[in-house]
Design a protein around this motif. Structure first.
Motif, PDB file in Angstrom:
ATOM      1  N   GLU A 144     -15.820  -8.189 -15.900  1.00  0.00           N
ATOM      2  CA  GLU A 144     -16.629  -6.974 -15.815  1.00  0.00           C
ATOM      3  C   GLU A 144     -16.265  -5.950 -16.885  1.00  0.00           C
ATOM      4  N   GLY A 145     -14.994  -5.782 -17.146  1.00  0.00           N
ATOM      5  CA  GLY A 145     -14.586  -4.843 -18.182  1.00  0.00           C
ATOM      6  C   GLY A 145     -15.131  -5.211 -19.550  1.00  0.00           C
ATOM      7  N   PRO A 146     -14.942  -6.458 -20.000  1.00  0.00           N
ATOM      8  CA  PRO A 146     -15.488  -6.861 -21.299  1.00  0.00           C
ATOM      9  C   PRO A 146     -17.001  -6.718 -21.389  1.00  0.00           C
ATOM     10  N   ALA A 160     -22.525 -19.462 -20.489  1.00  0.00           N
ATOM     11  CA  ALA A 160     -21.522 -19.698 -19.456  1.00  0.00           C
ATOM     12  C   ALA A 160     -21.391 -18.497 -18.539  1.00  0.00           C
ATOM     13  N   ALA A 161     -22.010 -17.370 -18.905  1.00  0.00           N
ATOM     14  CA  ALA A 161     -22.006 -16.201 -18.030  1.00  0.00           C
ATOM     15  C   ALA A 161     -22.706 -16.489 -16.714  1.00  0.00           C
ATOM     16  N   GLU A 162     -23.476 -17.602 -16.657  1.00  0.00           N
ATOM     17  CA  GLU A 162     -24.152 -17.975 -15.428  1.00  0.00           C
ATOM     18  C   GLU A 162     -23.274 -18.851 -14.536  1.00  0.00           C
ATOM     19  N   ALA A 163     -22.037 -19.083 -14.940  1.00  0.00           N
ATOM     20  CA  ALA A 163     -21.161 -19.971 -14.174  1.00  0.00           C
ATOM     21  C   ALA A 163     -20.968 -19.464 -12.757  1.00  0.00           C
ATOM     22  N   GLU A 164     -20.931 -20.393 -11.817  1.00  0.00           N
ATOM     23  CA  GLU A 164     -20.760 -20.016 -10.423  1.00  0.00           C
ATOM     24  C   GLU A 164     -19.290 -19.897 -10.053  1.00  0.00           C
ATOM     25  N   VAL A 213     -18.576 -11.900 -21.682  1.00  0.00           N
ATOM     26  CA  VAL A 213     -18.205 -12.591 -20.447  1.00  0.00           C
ATOM     27  C   VAL A 213     -17.750 -14.013 -20.749  1.00  0.00           C
ATOM     28  N   ASP A 214     -18.488 -14.714 -21.609  1.00  0.00           N
ATOM     29  CA  ASP A 214     -18.116 -16.088 -21.957  1.00  0.00           C
ATOM     30  C   ASP A 214     -16.730 -16.146 -22.590  1.00  0.00           C
ATOM     31  N   LEU A 215     -16.448 -15.214 -23.478  1.00  0.00           N
ATOM     32  CA  LEU A 215     -15.139 -15.200 -24.136  1.00  0.00           C
ATOM     33  C   LEU A 215     -14.027 -14.894 -23.136  1.00  0.00           C
ATOM     34  N   ALA A 216     -14.311 -13.986 -22.196  1.00  0.00           N
ATOM     35  CA  ALA A 216     -13.312 -13.669 -21.176  1.00  0.00           C
ATOM     36  C   ALA A 216     -13.057 -14.869 -20.280  1.00  0.00           C
TER      37      ALA A 216
END
Length: 299
Positions: free
Chosen positions: A169-171, A291-295, A158-161
């Motif tokens: 969601e796909g990654p 960063a997956a927790e980013a809003e 998710v962070d890389l995406a």
């Protein structure tokens, strides 16, 4: 003439049906007005059997053990093996057995079969010993290790995406699938050998080391394939402030969190240290904050 026939009752058959794992249903208790209702626990075709190991190893408590109803009841056939394993002299602790899990996933109105589940898992009878629960506890905890590691791998994807401005969601789902696929054979092998280990905690430590190695390797592959956009990065806004997210930050967060969950088997403390300068991110944001927790994301 063909017909569906009379529907069979499903609840509270655990004393007569020995091949099924049972779950307590509060909803059915309210509906039927009964103090305890157990329903068959269905199979999830998307999960390999070892990810639900705790259900297979669930103990059937006796009235003298507890007054609270257990959330799950193991299959009667495994309870029988547990009694043989617990009674001294019947089954040596290293004796292996293979549990075969077969089930159907029903479709519309329970009238058609959508999928068939057929999986096997080999383990030693010591995992069912009711007087020595150390081996069962370590086996279930090892599954939790795998779940946490795969979740961290999904967050890395998710962070890389997000760093490259792509959908997430796909990654995430692909990374999680790749992680579980890579851990499948190693866990089965580790579980087979658990019964012969003199120290189950030490045996689990070896599993954590192996899990760290496998998941980190997949993470490195994801980072290498993230592309120039992820390497350059972009600004995102999290609940703790703004952050410049790129593949380097995502990698540090991934390594830090993986080491925190599984330990630091390869002495990688230099790679997993928190940022030392304000330029690495705002106060309160470090590799421990994915960063997956980013809003929201700002261009």
């Amino acid at each position: 003439m063909l017909s569906y026939g009379d529907p069979l009752p499903l609840h509270n058959l655990h004393e007569r049906e020995p091949m099924t794992v049972w779950r307590r249903s509060v909803t059915q208790e309210k509906k039927l007005g009964e103090p305890q209702v157990y329903m068959p626990k269905g199979h999830n075709p998307e999960r390999v059997v070892w990810r639900g190991l705790s259900s297979l190893l669930a103990e059937r408590p006796t009235a003298s053990q507890t007054t609270e109803a257990a959330p799950e009841l193991g299959a009667g056939v495994l309870e029988w093996i547990a009694q043989l394993a617990t009674a001294e002299g019947y089954l040596p602790r290293g004796t292996r057995f293979r549990a075969r899990i077969v089930g159907a996933v029903y479709g519309t109105q329970q009238s058609v079969i959508d999928e068939i589940v057929d999986d096997r898992l080999s383990m030693a009878v010591i995992l069912l010993n009711r007087q020595d629960r150390r081996y069962a506890q370590q086996a279930v905890s090892a599954v939790a290790d795998a779940d946490e590691a795969v979740a961290i791998l999904g967050d890395l994807a998710v962070d890389l995406a997000r760093a490259s401005g792509a959908a997430t969601e796909g990654p995430r789902s692909r990374a999680r699938e790749q992680g579980y696929d890579a851990l499948d054979a190693p866990y089965r092998s580790w579980l087979q050998n658990l019964g012969g280990a003199a120290d189950p905690e030490e045996h689990r430590t070896r599993w954590r080391t192996e899990t760290h190695r496998i998941i980190r390797r997949i993470g490195e592959q994801l980072i290498a394939g993230a592309g120039d956009a992820a390497w350059q990065g972009r600004t995102i806004t999290t609940g703790k402030g703004e952050l410049w997210l790129n593949s380097a930050y995502a990698e540090r967060s991934f390594r830090y969190r993986l080491a925190r969950v599984l330990g630091d088997p390869e002495g990688l403390k230099a790679d997993t240290a928190a940022p030392e300068s304000p330029g690495d991110g705002p106060a309160g944001l470090g590799p421990e904050t994915p960063a997956a927790e980013a809003e929201r994301v700002t261009a």
